[in-house]
Design a protein around this motif. Structure first.
Motif, PDB file in Angstrom:
ATOM      1  N   UNK A 172       9.252   6.610   4.560  1.00  0.00           N
ATOM      2  CA  UNK A 172       9.928   5.367   3.916  1.00  0.00           C
ATOM      3  C   UNK A 172       8.975   4.408   3.126  1.00  0.00           C
ATOM      4  N   UNK A 173       9.408   3.561   2.105  1.00  0.00           N
ATOM      5  CA  UNK A 173       8.761   2.380   1.778  1.00  0.00           C
ATOM      6  C   UNK A 173       8.224   2.898   0.423  1.00  0.00           C
ATOM      7  N   UNK A 174       8.613   3.930  -0.143  1.00  0.00           N
ATOM      8  CA  UNK A 174       8.277   4.140  -1.740  1.00  0.00           C
ATOM      9  C   UNK A 174       8.566   3.232  -2.673  1.00  0.00           C
ATOM     10  N   UNK A 175       9.721   2.436  -2.547  1.00  0.00           N
ATOM     11  CA  UNK A 175      10.113   1.645  -3.475  1.00  0.00           C
ATOM     12  C   UNK A 175       9.547   0.077  -3.068  1.00  0.00           C
ATOM     13  N   UNK A 176       8.712   0.017  -2.123  1.00  0.00           N
ATOM     14  CA  UNK A 176       8.380  -1.345  -1.708  1.00  0.00           C
ATOM     15  C   UNK A 176       6.906  -1.692  -1.720  1.00  0.00           C
ATOM     16  N   UNK A 177       6.470  -2.963  -1.967  1.00  0.00           N
ATOM     17  CA  UNK A 177       5.041  -3.071  -1.590  1.00  0.00           C
ATOM     18  C   UNK A 177       4.888  -4.514  -1.014  1.00  0.00           C
ATOM     19  N   UNK A 178       3.462  -4.455  -0.342  1.00  0.00           N
ATOM     20  CA  UNK A 178       3.102  -5.696   0.248  1.00  0.00           C
ATOM     21  C   UNK A 178       2.215  -6.531  -0.652  1.00  0.00           C
ATOM     22  N   UNK A 179       2.615  -7.699  -1.002  1.00  0.00           N
ATOM     23  CA  UNK A 179       1.649  -8.693  -1.555  1.00  0.00           C
ATOM     24  C   UNK A 179       1.200  -9.912  -0.714  1.00  0.00           C
ATOM     25  N   UNK A 180      -0.344  -9.800  -0.771  1.00  0.00           N
ATOM     26  CA  UNK A 180      -0.761 -10.823  -0.323  1.00  0.00           C
ATOM     27  C   UNK A 180      -1.148 -12.061  -0.768  1.00  0.00           C
ATOM     28  N   UNK A 181      -0.880 -13.365  -0.207  1.00  0.00           N
ATOM     29  CA  UNK A 181      -1.448 -14.485  -0.930  1.00  0.00           C
ATOM     30  C   UNK A 181      -2.524 -15.418  -0.215  1.00  0.00           C
ATOM     31  N   UNK A 182      -3.246 -14.914   0.710  1.00  0.00           N
ATOM     32  CA  UNK A 182      -4.236 -15.648   1.584  1.00  0.00           C
ATOM     33  C   UNK A 182      -5.665 -15.727   0.968  1.00  0.00           C
ATOM     34  N   UNK A 183      -5.800 -14.617   0.314  1.00  0.00           N
ATOM     35  CA  UNK A 183      -7.248 -14.252  -0.196  1.00  0.00           C
ATOM     36  C   UNK A 183      -7.616 -14.678  -1.779  1.00  0.00           C
ATOM     37  N   UNK A 184      -6.506 -15.054  -2.605  1.00  0.00           N
ATOM     38  CA  UNK A 184      -6.910 -15.309  -3.954  1.00  0.00           C
ATOM     39  C   UNK A 184      -6.263 -16.683  -4.118  1.00  0.00           C
ATOM     40  N   UNK A 185      -6.990 -17.371  -5.364  1.00  0.00           N
ATOM     41  CA  UNK A 185      -6.437 -18.517  -5.831  1.00  0.00           C
ATOM     42  C   UNK A 185      -5.234 -18.565  -6.523  1.00  0.00           C
TER      43      UNK A 185
END
Lengths: 415, 415
Positions: free
Chosen positions: A372-385
């Motif tokens: 499962x998960x083909x229509x999803x994505x994880x977005x990180x917000x800790x590493x970039x400005x």
């Protein structure tokens, strides 16, 4: 040993080896780390926010005062003083524990691995949120467990889904070995199990004799006040609790702990000694000094404030750039947003185009054991400005728009 | 989950858990570490000989220059620069390797554990010297392997014994998964596999298609010139090599490595990622700087000189105080002497009397999987001063004399 060329050892491996495969996230890291790429694929805390000079002084003092012990072997259960300090850390979340009930590990990852070794025979059933932490999936797959995902929504794990799954297992004449859950600011979904559901989940577990493994790395990284208390703060029996210094101090220390009932703790202790003897005594001493000599709660606030601003930037950019047919979670803490693509789009298939546009994310499939998960994505917000995050989302929105156009061109087709 | 009191989880554990038991050595540590006891039971390097101020400065520079990376996650295979530096370290022993063939681990202990996970199914046969490293036994037992000990003498593993064991297995229609060996300054026996035997052992292994795991923590701690080159320096195929910084830098770092053929390395890499993600990046960076910025070869000489003097003190004290019916090995390096008691004496039964006389050692049984070793003991010479060692042996000789008297009183009896 002789006569073959590629793999001399085929036929010699343990049977468990055949189930192991590289996680998609790991494979992605080399591309995503190129400087021209805005990586929303990471998972690192923003360690540059740590006071390096102060840490340098701390290590200098440590080596002068306790160097000989810190550079030698240590007992498998680890430093008593550090375990006591960690009890103080947990106490802030309402988790009451005695230092004697803790086993220190090489990151919470090893805690998971030791629990898998302690509880899982091949074919055993593990319940976990869908999606769930990719590192936990790696452990369960290495243990040849059968992972069954449970449904979630914005309030976390859905109690009725758990109930249904347990009833289904009962019909099969089977029992889950445990439920693995990240109730607070979940990785990757960014959602938090609500107050009411915590009580419901515990009641269901109690009724069914279901052991819970609660993984709690993020609850101190909160943006809008404290989250609901951990499950382990509500009941002492039936919940094994995993902690880590990765997000409140530094992931590069690889230091975590397991809080478990005495019978389980004894088994974990034997397992940790066989696996690594003990976590580094130097690292243990450094963590002890962080929690006793440094303004560590202030440092956690520094991380949380930074990540909150970046989360705001990510959410604002998503709102500004993404089409209305895309949706995402709004995490109250932690490091991750979970986004769902417009119908018919495939995050895995889209990734090469995203990388070409110099933006990276983690496709959702890595967080499921079942494809499962083909229509999803994880977005990180800790590493970039915040600026980079906004630019990354702008690039990603272009890729999504392109994929929507592609989909519509072949409308009614197989997408 | 409800209604029981002692162990709520009985019946839920994995089958492998039932074979695990605490090692006798671990159980001994708390008593042996009392200040009034001269402990010859330890295994710690003498870390007080490290230059703490210089190390403090090194950590300060490290954090200033590379803090953000060193405090974050790292790839599972670990730092390329460190792996290259470790290739340089191995090169000094004649072991040629590419950085790409190394997997970094939480001590060599974890290397062993990962190899066990990669190769061992329950019931698989492992060959090992008798006696052998207690930590390896812990790993093999946790993997539910069937350990078969091979005979040794002052020149190490006896080739005819290996040949015989392999022939016996063939008759049974079975095959050993591998031979685990510590050929140089073995722990606990303190003996070294001779030059000629190294070639013989390799020839036998080649003939039988026997995989060798060579554990080499001590070879740089040499007292009378370099030991024979490692097995892996003689052949590249068929030998997996385990290294560690524990004895040349610091055990408290928990940093080791496995040098393995690419096919095995790939499996180890997946296994290490599932088990711990990666060893601490901070520790890796510290080790890199030790090997590239510090006078590390000089430091190894400091350790070796110190231990040589203490070995001399131990051997002299044994000669001076012990009865002629007692014997012991004369190690050319490493940390341990292996002593054999006069006929009829039992090192395990004697231990409480020794502790009462304020001296500790490790009974030989801990180093065998099969209950052997009752007439032997391991004596450490790295942790105590020469004076303490002499005093410890004096006390121990009194206990031995007492046990001889006891034995003779009941002469002809069941001892």
């Amino acid at each position: 040993m002789s006569g073959t060329t590629l793999d001399d050892y085929t036929g010699r491996y343990a049977s468990r080896v055949h189930g192991m495969a590289q996680s998609e996230i790991r494979a992605l890291f080399s591309v995503a780390s190129r400087p021209e790429v805005v990586s929303l694929a990471g998972g690192n805390p923003y360690t540059a926010a740590l006071p390096m000079d102060e840490l340098g002084e701390m290590f200098t003092r440590l080596l002068q005062q306790d160097g000989a012990a810190a550079l030698g072997y240590c007992p498998g259960q680890g430093s008593t003083a550090l375990r006591e300090a960690l009890c103080g850390v947990m106490d802030l979340s309402g988790v009451r524990a005695s230092a004697d009930d803790l086993v220190l590990t090489n990151g919470a990852q090893q805690g998971l691995d030791l629990l898998a070794r302690t509880f899982l025979d091949p074919g055993d059933i593990v319940l976990a949120e869908g999606p769930t932490y990719v590192g936990a999936l790696g452990v369960f797959q290495a243990a040849q467990a059968d992972v069954r995902h449970l449904p979630m929504d914005d309030d976390g794990l859905i109690p009725a889904g758990l109930e249904e799954s347990l009833a289904g297992l009962k019909k099969e004449g089977r029992q889950a070995k445990f439920l693995y859950t990240v109730p607070t600011y979940q990785n990757p979904a960014g959602v938090t199990l609500s107050e009411e559901r915590r009580e419901e989940i515990l009641a269901i577990a109690e009724r069914h004799g279901l052991l819970i493994i609660e993984d709690d790395p993020y609850s101190m990284i909160s943006f809008e006040g404290a989250p609901p208390a951990p499950l382990r703060a509500r009941v002492e029996r039936g919940v094994i609790y995993l902690g880590t210094v990765s997000k409140i101090f530094a992931a590069g220390l690889r230091l975590g702990w397991v809080l478990a009932p005495p019978a389980v703790r004894d088994k974990l202790l034997l397992a940790v000694e066989a696996a690594i003897l003990c976590p580094s005594a130097l690292i243990q001493e450094a963590a002890l000094r962080f929690f006793t000599e440094m303004e560590w709660r202030q440092q956690v606030k520094v991380f949380a404030t930074l990540y909150r601003d970046r989360r705001d930037a990510l959410l604002a950019a998503l709102t500004d750039y993404m089409p209305g047919s895309m949706s995402w979670t709004k995490p109250g803490g932690g490091l991750f947003v979970w986004a769902t693509l417009p119908d018919g789009l495939d995050s895995k298939a889209m990734l090469p185009r995203a990388l070409q546009e110099r933006v990276a994310y983690v496709p959702g499939t890595g967080f499921y054991a079942d494809g499962n998960g083909r229509s999803q994505m994880r977005l990180n917000f800790s590493t970039q400005s915040s600026e980079s995050i906004r630019e990354g989302v702008r690039r990603l929105a272009g890729v999504v728009a392109g994929d929507i156009e592609l989909r519509d061109t072949f409308a009614g087709g197989s997408a």
